[in-house]
Design a protein around this motif. Structure first.
Motif, PDB file in Angstrom:
ATOM      1  N   THR A 160     -11.681  -0.282  -7.066  1.00 48.49           N
ATOM      2  CA  THR A 160     -10.920   0.722  -7.807  1.00 48.49           C
ATOM      3  C   THR A 160      -9.962   1.396  -6.845  1.00 48.49           C
ATOM      4  OG1 THR A 160     -11.039   2.825  -9.010  1.00 48.49           O
ATOM      5  CG2 THR A 160     -12.768   2.402  -7.402  1.00 48.49           C
ATOM      6  N   SER A 161      -8.792   1.716  -7.340  1.00 49.35           N
ATOM      7  CA  SER A 161      -7.837   2.466  -6.508  1.00 49.35           C
ATOM      8  C   SER A 161      -7.937   3.953  -6.785  1.00 49.35           C
ATOM      9  CB  SER A 161      -6.405   1.986  -6.795  1.00 49.35           C
ATOM     10  OG  SER A 161      -6.075   2.206  -8.163  1.00 49.35           O
ATOM     11  N   ASN A 210      -5.138  -6.064  -9.380  1.00 52.63           N
ATOM     12  CA  ASN A 210      -4.563  -6.823  -8.269  1.00 52.63           C
ATOM     13  C   ASN A 210      -5.601  -7.678  -7.542  1.00 52.63           C
ATOM     14  OD1 ASN A 210      -1.939  -5.673  -8.571  1.00 52.63           O
ATOM     15  ND2 ASN A 210      -2.628  -3.831  -7.496  1.00 52.63           N
ATOM     16  N   ASN A 257      -6.236   0.197   1.510  1.00 51.78           N
ATOM     17  CA  ASN A 257      -6.237   1.057   0.330  1.00 51.78           C
ATOM     18  C   ASN A 257      -5.186   0.618  -0.675  1.00 51.78           C
ATOM     19  OD1 ASN A 257      -7.010   3.359  -1.235  1.00 51.78           O
ATOM     20  ND2 ASN A 257      -5.170   4.417  -0.519  1.00 51.78           N
ATOM     21  N   ASP A 258      -5.637   0.020  -1.762  1.00 48.49           N
ATOM     22  CA  ASP A 258      -4.806  -0.345  -2.904  1.00 48.49           C
ATOM     23  C   ASP A 258      -3.664  -1.296  -2.538  1.00 48.49           C
ATOM     24  OD1 ASP A 258      -4.008  -0.385  -5.526  1.00 48.49           O
ATOM     25  OD2 ASP A 258      -2.864   1.489  -5.412  1.00 48.49           O
ATOM     26  N   THR A 265     -10.247   7.326  -4.598  1.00 51.22           N
ATOM     27  CA  THR A 265      -9.633   8.249  -3.637  1.00 51.22           C
ATOM     28  C   THR A 265      -8.574   9.146  -4.274  1.00 51.22           C
ATOM     29  OG1 THR A 265      -7.999   6.572  -3.016  1.00 51.22           O
ATOM     30  CG2 THR A 265     -10.039   6.648  -1.746  1.00 51.22           C
ATOM     31  N   PHE A 275     -10.496  -0.572  -0.741  1.00 53.23           N
ATOM     32  CA  PHE A 275     -10.342  -0.112  -2.127  1.00 53.23           C
ATOM     33  C   PHE A 275      -9.254  -0.976  -2.760  1.00 53.23           C
ATOM     34  CE2 PHE A 275     -11.863   3.896  -0.127  1.00 53.23           C
ATOM     35  CZ  PHE A 275     -13.011   4.073  -0.887  1.00 53.23           C
ATOM     36  N   VAL A 276      -9.617  -1.728  -3.792  1.00 53.62           N
ATOM     37  CA  VAL A 276      -8.676  -2.646  -4.437  1.00 53.62           C
ATOM     38  C   VAL A 276      -8.625  -2.347  -5.923  1.00 53.62           C
ATOM     39  CG1 VAL A 276      -8.093  -5.061  -4.868  1.00 53.62           C
ATOM     40  CG2 VAL A 276      -9.242  -4.429  -2.745  1.00 53.62           C
ATOM     41  N   ASP A 277      -7.419  -2.298  -6.469  1.00 58.86           N
ATOM     42  CA  ASP A 277      -7.266  -2.099  -7.901  1.00 58.86           C
ATOM     43  C   ASP A 277      -7.683  -3.376  -8.633  1.00 58.86           C
ATOM     44  OD1 ASP A 277      -5.667  -2.142 -10.573  1.00 58.86           O
ATOM     45  OD2 ASP A 277      -5.483  -0.074  -9.863  1.00 58.86           O
ATOM     46  N   ASP A 306      -2.304  10.698  -3.865  1.00 59.54           N
ATOM     47  CA  ASP A 306      -3.693  10.289  -3.688  1.00 59.54           C
ATOM     48  C   ASP A 306      -3.912   9.665  -2.310  1.00 59.54           C
ATOM     49  OD1 ASP A 306      -4.243  11.188  -6.224  1.00 59.54           O
ATOM     50  OD2 ASP A 306      -3.951   9.238  -7.163  1.00 59.54           O
ATOM     51  N   ALA A 307      -2.956   8.858  -1.856  1.00 55.60           N
ATOM     52  CA  ALA A 307      -3.068   8.262  -0.522  1.00 55.60           C
ATOM     53  C   ALA A 307      -3.033   9.344   0.553  1.00 55.60           C
ATOM     54  CB  ALA A 307      -1.937   7.256  -0.302  1.00 55.60           C
ATOM     55  N   GLU A 357       0.839  -1.207   0.000  1.00 55.81           N
ATOM     56  CA  GLU A 357       0.000   0.000   0.000  1.00 55.81           C
ATOM     57  C   GLU A 357       0.873   1.257   0.000  1.00 55.81           C
ATOM     58  OE1 GLU A 357      -1.978  -2.884   3.031  1.00 55.81           O
ATOM     59  OE2 GLU A 357       0.040  -2.312   2.391  1.00 55.81           O
TER      60      GLU A 357
END
Length: 509
Positions: free
Chosen positions: A427-428, A282, A243-244, A431, A277-279, A208-209, A201
């Motif tokens: 979706t990443s 991945n 997050n991602d 955010t 939130f996952v891309d 963005d993070a 992450e």
């Protein structure tokens, strides 16, 4: 005799003329004195009309609502003299907001310190990670003077800059920063928001993070990172954010390390929440996380993307505009009712998002697991004319697909109700700073609404940042011209006419 009478007439004219001049001078002086006094009072008591479109110099109604329950004394400390603050183009906005708060709330006080002469006083506001207080620092604090609860901000934190050009300052968020800080320093205990680490992450080095972290921080959370494989969850934690991630979480029965999934599962047995939130690229690698989400009713369409060419803000059709859940009885609708009640619903953007499906184990959107009730609801959907793309191929049939879901669990233990939530979107980019920091899209507003639903009710969600691009008078040209005539022509004309009438009447006596 004529000379004597002429002399008397001259003296009389001189007498009345001198009196008229003296009266005029006195009247003008009186007007000037009144103007000076009124200007001083207006500056002190903030007497002005804010006619900017974004109400840059006005407190929001939400501020009054949030501040009404705060009884503790709060001090706003500036680290330079007031006249220097007023002459600084950036600091002036911050000072103005602080003065509005001081003027409206009896428990808010402003003080001015000097970083050179008040070193000992300001030292208590420094930490190992932030060892310096600068002239442009702003401190909001409450509690004992020797050990206050405080927030220390750089002046730049009060402004929003362009994501592509940091020199372009386009909005001011001072009101939200102040109110959030005041909620934090007066809270009995700040709830913790954990961001997971150890799975690729991006937390601190990604713009963005950082925007997402700042969102939770400004909402009044104590934001921390946690490696669930080695660290325990604090009892004050309220929400965990995944997050991602790039790599999977250790799962049930993993003997090599303590199961991260077990920890999350136990965490959700209380009044807690999980945000994922996952891309899409991945998502297929997250075997253990996917298994856990499946138990909460959610299946990610791994390798798929929602393509909605008629409901998008991008040419490629992958920046999908989310459709609000129209079912007024649904869980999602109750969460963002304050947003959907607007006459024009703001857009929420899902960039490169995978569809979410219901778990095959579900026969309805409400089910029971070990005596606890769970309900899943679509938070946002695509339009009914969306397609699915997979491996470069686009489906031939259209449909409506879920873009974000929320699952609520209600369980009863010893006659006590505990409610937990799991919010998921594949979706990443939801955010991304271009969406979270935008006054056009409601991505951040939805997250704020979820925070309220999670139980963190004192959230400054309704305090908007003020866009400098809207720094225009919110009036028509005709009205503006009328004001100009009134201030520039009418008032001086009244003074001239008054003086003329007085002079003429005195001469004709």
């Amino acid at each position: 005799m004529k000379n004597t009478l002429g002399s008397l007439g001259t003296k009389k004219k001189f007498k009345y003329g001198a009196t008229s001049v003296a009266f005029t001078v006195a009247f003008v002086a009186f007007i000037l004195v009144i103007n000076v006094i009124f200007s001083a009072l207006a500056s002190t008591y903030m007497w002005y009309i804010d006619m900017t479109d974004s109400e840059l110099f006005t407190l929001s109604d939400a501020t009054y609502t949030l501040m009404e329950d705060i009884d503790e004394d709060i001090t706003i400390t500036f680290c330079m003299d007031r006249d220097e603050l007023e002459s600084d183009s950036s600091m002036y906005y911050i000072l103005n907001t602080a003065r509005l708060l001081e003027n409206e709330f009896d428990n808010v006080t402003i003080e001015y310190k000097n970083v050179l002469t008040d070193v000992a006083y300001l030292e208590k506001f420094t930490t190992t990670s932030s060892p310096y207080v600068y002239t442009t620092s702003v401190i909001i604090w409450s509690g004992p003077e020797d050990s206050p609860e405080y927030r220390l901000y750089s002046y730049s934190y009060f402004f929003i800059t362009d994501t592509e050009d940091s020199s372009n300052v386009w909005a001011y968020q001072g009101e939200k920063v102040f109110v959030a800080a005041m909620l934090q320093v007066t809270a009995d205990e700040m709830p913790i928001a954990y961001f997971t680490t150890g799975h690729g992450e991006s937390i601190t080095d990604d713009e963005d993070a950082t925007a997402l972290v700042d969102l939770f921080y400004s909402a009044g959370y104590d934001v921390r990172t946690i490696d669930l494989s080695t660290e325990e969850i604090d009892e004050a934690a309220r929400v965990i954010i995944i997050n991602d991630p790039v790599y999977d979480f250790s799962g049930y029965g993993d003997t090599e390390v303590e199961s991260e999934i077990d920890k999350i599962d136990a965490f959700l047995d209380d009044d807690h929440a999980l945000i994922v939130f996952v891309d899409p690229s991945n998502a297929g690698n997250m075997t253990n996380l996917n298994e856990f989400l499946d138990e909460w009713g959610v299946v990610i369409g791994s390798g798929q993307l929602v393509y909605d060419p008629n409901n998008t803000i991008s040419v490629d059709g992958y920046s999908v505009v989310g459709t609000y859940n129209s079912d007024e009885e649904s869980l999602a609708a109750s969460i963002y009712s304050s947003i959907t009640s607007m006459s024009s619903q703001p857009k929420v953007i899902f960039r490169e998002v995978a569809p979410l499906y219901r778990s095959s184990r579900l026969t309805s959107d409400t089910w029971t697991v070990n005596g606890t009730s769970r309900t899943i609801s679509d938070v946002f959907l695509s339009s009914e004319n969306a397609y699915i793309t997979e491996n470069g191929e686009t489906s031939s049939e259209t449909g409506q697909y879920s873009l974000m879901t929320i699952t609520q669990e209600i369980q009863t233990v010893d006659s006590e109700y505990y409610t937990s939530y799991v919010l998921v979107s594949a979706t990443s980019a939801y955010t991304a700073s271009q969406y979270l920091l935008s006054n056009v899209y409601a991505n951040s507003d939805v997250l704020y609404a979820c925070m309220v639903a999670f139980g963190k009710e004192r959230v400054p969600a309704d305090i908007d940042f003020k866009v400098f691009n809207d720094y225009d008078l919110d009036i028509t040209t005709t009205v503006a011209n009328n004001w100009t005539y009134a201030l520039v022509i009418a008032l001086p004309l009244v003074s001239v006419v008054t003086c003329t009438v007085v002079i003429v009447r005195r001469k004709n006596r």
